[in-house]
Design a protein around this motif. Structure first.
Motif, PDB file in Angstrom:
ATOM      1  N   LYS A   1       0.834  -1.192   0.000  1.00  0.00           N
ATOM      2  CA  LYS A   1       0.000   0.000   0.000  1.00  0.00           C
ATOM      3  C   LYS A   1       0.870   1.244   0.000  1.00  0.00           C
ATOM      4  CE  LYS A   1      -3.638   2.482   2.452  1.00  0.00           C
ATOM      5  NZ  LYS A   1      -4.626   2.455   3.559  1.00  0.00           N
ATOM      6  N   VAL A   2       0.591   2.169  -0.927  1.00  0.00           N
ATOM      7  CA  VAL A   2       1.211   3.491  -0.915  1.00  0.00           C
ATOM      8  C   VAL A   2       0.297   4.399  -0.097  1.00  0.00           C
ATOM      9  CG1 VAL A   2       1.997   5.449  -2.272  1.00  0.00           C
ATOM     10  CG2 VAL A   2       2.294   3.126  -3.160  1.00  0.00           C
ATOM     11  N   ILE A   3       0.799   4.879   1.020  1.00  0.00           N
ATOM     12  CA  ILE A   3      -0.018   5.664   1.947  1.00  0.00           C
ATOM     13  C   ILE A   3      -0.201   7.078   1.400  1.00  0.00           C
ATOM     14  CG2 ILE A   3      -0.136   6.615   4.277  1.00  0.00           C
ATOM     15  CD1 ILE A   3       1.528   4.185   5.196  1.00  0.00           C
ATOM     16  N   ASP A   4      -1.439   7.518   1.367  1.00  0.00           N
ATOM     17  CA  ASP A   4      -1.793   8.826   0.819  1.00  0.00           C
ATOM     18  C   ASP A   4      -1.709   9.891   1.917  1.00  0.00           C
ATOM     19  OD1 ASP A   4      -2.879  11.049  -0.374  1.00  0.00           O
ATOM     20  OD2 ASP A   4      -4.665  10.036  -1.152  1.00  0.00           O
ATOM     21  N   GLY A   5      -0.582  10.597   1.965  1.00  0.00           N
ATOM     22  CA  GLY A   5      -0.411  11.629   2.974  1.00  0.00           C
ATOM     23  C   GLY A   5      -1.337  12.809   2.782  1.00  0.00           C
ATOM     24  N   ASN A   6      -1.703  13.095   1.546  1.00  0.00           N
ATOM     25  CA  ASN A   6      -2.604  14.220   1.293  1.00  0.00           C
ATOM     26  C   ASN A   6      -3.979  13.974   1.922  1.00  0.00           C
ATOM     27  OD1 ASN A   6      -0.963  16.043  -0.322  1.00  0.00           O
ATOM     28  ND2 ASN A   6      -1.005  14.452  -1.891  1.00  0.00           N
ATOM     29  N   ALA A   7      -4.471  12.742   1.819  1.00  0.00           N
ATOM     30  CA  ALA A   7      -5.772  12.419   2.406  1.00  0.00           C
ATOM     31  C   ALA A   7      -5.726  12.552   3.927  1.00  0.00           C
ATOM     32  CB  ALA A   7      -6.195  11.011   2.002  1.00  0.00           C
ATOM     33  N   LEU A   8      -4.648  12.074   4.542  1.00  0.00           N
ATOM     34  CA  LEU A   8      -4.521  12.184   5.992  1.00  0.00           C
ATOM     35  C   LEU A   8      -4.365  13.637   6.422  1.00  0.00           C
ATOM     36  CD1 LEU A   8      -2.170   9.141   6.685  1.00  0.00           C
ATOM     37  CD2 LEU A   8      -4.616   9.312   7.166  1.00  0.00           C
ATOM     38  N   ALA A   9      -3.653  14.433   5.618  1.00  0.00           N
ATOM     39  CA  ALA A   9      -3.501  15.851   5.927  1.00  0.00           C
ATOM     40  C   ALA A   9      -4.848  16.562   5.886  1.00  0.00           C
ATOM     41  CB  ALA A   9      -2.523  16.492   4.948  1.00  0.00           C
ATOM     42  N   ASN A  10      -5.677  16.197   4.930  1.00  0.00           N
ATOM     43  CA  ASN A  10      -7.009  16.801   4.835  1.00  0.00           C
ATOM     44  C   ASN A  10      -7.860  16.467   6.057  1.00  0.00           C
ATOM     45  OD1 ASN A  10      -6.457  17.963   2.341  1.00  0.00           O
ATOM     46  ND2 ASN A  10      -7.297  16.232   1.185  1.00  0.00           N
ATOM     47  N   GLU A  11      -7.731  15.231   6.526  1.00  0.00           N
ATOM     48  CA  GLU A  11      -8.459  14.801   7.727  1.00  0.00           C
ATOM     49  C   GLU A  11      -8.017  15.618   8.939  1.00  0.00           C
ATOM     50  OE1 GLU A  11      -7.209  11.089  10.264  1.00  0.00           O
ATOM     51  OE2 GLU A  11      -8.488  10.407   8.628  1.00  0.00           O
ATOM     52  N   LEU A  12      -6.713  15.795   9.084  1.00  0.00           N
ATOM     53  CA  LEU A  12      -6.164  16.555  10.206  1.00  0.00           C
ATOM     54  C   LEU A  12      -6.534  18.033  10.086  1.00  0.00           C
ATOM     55  CD1 LEU A  12      -4.386  16.146  12.729  1.00  0.00           C
ATOM     56  CD2 LEU A  12      -2.392  16.627  11.289  1.00  0.00           C
ATOM     57  N   HIS A  13      -6.494  18.543   8.876  1.00  0.00           N
ATOM     58  CA  HIS A  13      -6.847  19.940   8.607  1.00  0.00           C
ATOM     59  C   HIS A  13      -8.283  20.225   9.053  1.00  0.00           C
ATOM     60  CE1 HIS A  13      -7.792  23.544   6.198  1.00  0.00           C
ATOM     61  NE2 HIS A  13      -6.494  23.766   6.162  1.00  0.00           N
ATOM     62  N   ALA A  14      -9.190  19.296   8.767  1.00  0.00           N
ATOM     63  CA  ALA A  14     -10.593  19.479   9.144  1.00  0.00           C
ATOM     64  C   ALA A  14     -10.756  19.565  10.660  1.00  0.00           C
ATOM     65  CB  ALA A  14     -11.436  18.334   8.582  1.00  0.00           C
ATOM     66  N   SER A  15      -9.978  18.755  11.398  1.00  0.00           N
ATOM     67  CA  SER A  15     -10.083  18.788  12.858  1.00  0.00           C
ATOM     68  C   SER A  15      -9.568  20.119  13.411  1.00  0.00           C
ATOM     69  CB  SER A  15      -9.310  17.619  13.481  1.00  0.00           C
ATOM     70  OG  SER A  15      -7.918  17.806  13.397  1.00  0.00           O
ATOM     71  N   ILE A  16      -8.547  20.683  12.770  1.00  0.00           N
ATOM     72  CA  ILE A  16      -8.022  21.983  13.198  1.00  0.00           C
ATOM     73  C   ILE A  16      -9.049  23.078  12.936  1.00  0.00           C
ATOM     74  CG2 ILE A  16      -6.270  23.738  12.702  1.00  0.00           C
ATOM     75  CD1 ILE A  16      -4.316  21.418  12.200  1.00  0.00           C
ATOM     76  N   GLN A  17      -9.699  23.030  11.779  1.00  0.00           N
ATOM     77  CA  GLN A  17     -10.721  24.028  11.463  1.00  0.00           C
ATOM     78  C   GLN A  17     -11.860  23.998  12.481  1.00  0.00           C
ATOM     79  OE1 GLN A  17     -11.408  22.813   7.306  1.00  0.00           O
ATOM     80  NE2 GLN A  17     -10.869  24.899   6.720  1.00  0.00           N
ATOM     81  N   ASP A  18     -12.264  22.798  12.891  1.00  0.00           N
ATOM     82  CA  ASP A  18     -13.331  22.674  13.883  1.00  0.00           C
ATOM     83  C   ASP A  18     -12.922  23.316  15.207  1.00  0.00           C
ATOM     84  OD1 ASP A  18     -14.863  21.316  12.049  1.00  0.00           O
ATOM     85  OD2 ASP A  18     -14.404  19.318  12.847  1.00  0.00           O
ATOM     86  N   GLU A  19     -11.694  23.020  15.646  1.00  0.00           N
ATOM     87  CA  GLU A  19     -11.246  23.589  16.916  1.00  0.00           C
ATOM     88  C   GLU A  19     -11.065  25.095  16.814  1.00  0.00           C
ATOM     89  OE1 GLU A  19      -7.852  23.043  20.390  1.00  0.00           O
ATOM     90  OE2 GLU A  19      -7.777  21.780  18.603  1.00  0.00           O
TER      91      GLU A  19
END
Length: 306
Positions: free
Chosen positions: A2-20
């Motif tokens: 599996k090639v891990i998609d860092g962009n997808a994980l970054a988007n997930e983390l970005h969304a949590s920061i926006q919420d906070e």
């Protein structure tokens, strides 16, 4: 594999920061990020560009201090003193690499520990080493955020996954290699610390072949090849090495892993670009948010993810 998609994980983390961020703004908390760039290193300027873009997207305050390659230590200390005293700035990042004439330890010690979002000040580095961090350096944090996410996606629990597994960290920088080692030990991994000196002694492959997990952070293009790893390794590549095509002048980024040969044997691997880098960028602005919350005497939710 599996090639891990860092962009997808970054988007997930970005969304949590926006919420906070929305919650904190109800209490008039406003993060402010300052970057200090000394010289004209391509990698440093590229990283600063990404961080600046992210800060603007989140509507952070942002200050960029550019110093000449021959800047004296006193100039750097004065710049940091100005940023330390500025209440609009909640996080300070000094871009690496530094020019050779500047002492890293003295510069790190000059950053206000409460604004030291990369945990390079001796107080913050000590807290991290003891397992009670104020901040986790963004690149090291990104490695484990990626690893933990991958482990969960495979139906395993990160709380027990690392116990006893051999984790080889190739690199010993204060901002990445050492923190990655400490974080691995805190997860009960069997941590092996290697670096370019290990490679110079001709022994790097002796250790990387034992690795269940490799974090490659030496800053040497294609340092680790497929013949240097075992089948089923989980390979995290933190290297960001700029290679210039002398015929066209084009610059491309490559990692510390020889991607094709390591990927042929790996269970999972991060690419360069698009792997650790995007998560690192987002984690840095998350640390800036956490610092703003702490300055307002509030408990950051982002800290719970550290």
């Amino acid at each position: 594999m599996k090639v891990i998609d860092g962009n997808a994980l970054a988007n997930e983390l970005h969304a949590s920061i926006q919420d906070e961020l929305q919650i904190l703004r109800m209490s008039a908390v406003q993060p402010g990020l300052a970057t200090v760039v000394i010289g004209e290193d391509f990698g440093a300027r590229s990283y600063e560009h990404h961080v600046h873009r992210l800060a603007e997207e989140l509507e952070y305050g942002y200050v960029r201090e550019q110093l000449a390659p021959d800047a004296e230590l006193a100039d750097v200390i004065a710049t940091l003193g100005k940023l330390n005293a500025d209440p609009r700035i909640t996080g300070i990042l000094v871009l690496q690499p530094l020019p050779r004439h500047l002492p890293e330890a003295e510069i790190n010690s000059a950053i206000d520990p409460l604004k030291d979002i990369e945990a390079v000040h001796p107080v913050n580095a000590g807290l991290l080493a003891q397992g009670r961090p104020r901040f986790v350096p963004s690149s090291a944090a990104a490695c484990y955020y990626i690893l933990d996410s991958y482990v969960r996606s495979e139906g395993e629990d990160p709380a027990t996954f690392y116990r006893g597994r051999t984790l080889v960290v190739v690199g010993r920088s204060n901002g990445l290699g050492k923190p990655a080692q400490w974080l691995g030990l805190q997860r009960d991994a069997t941590v092996v610390a290697c670096h370019t000196g290990t490679n110079d002694a001709g022994r790097l492959a002796d250790f990387t072949r034992q690795a269940d997990i490799i974090i490659a952070a030496a800053g040497v293009p294609a340092l680790i090849t497929g013949e240097m790893v075992q089948k089923g390794v989980i390979a995290i590549d933190v290297g960001i090495n700029a290679l210039k095509d002398h015929a066209t002048g084009a610059v491309r980024m490559v990692g510390d892993l020889d991607f094709e040969s390591v990927a042929a044997k790996a269970e999972a691997i991060t690419p360069v670009p698009g792997g650790v880098g995007p998560v690192t960028d987002v984690w840095l602005v998350g640390n800036t948010l956490a610092a703003a919350a702490m300055a307002a005497r509030m408990e950051p939710r982002f800290g719970a993810q550290r």
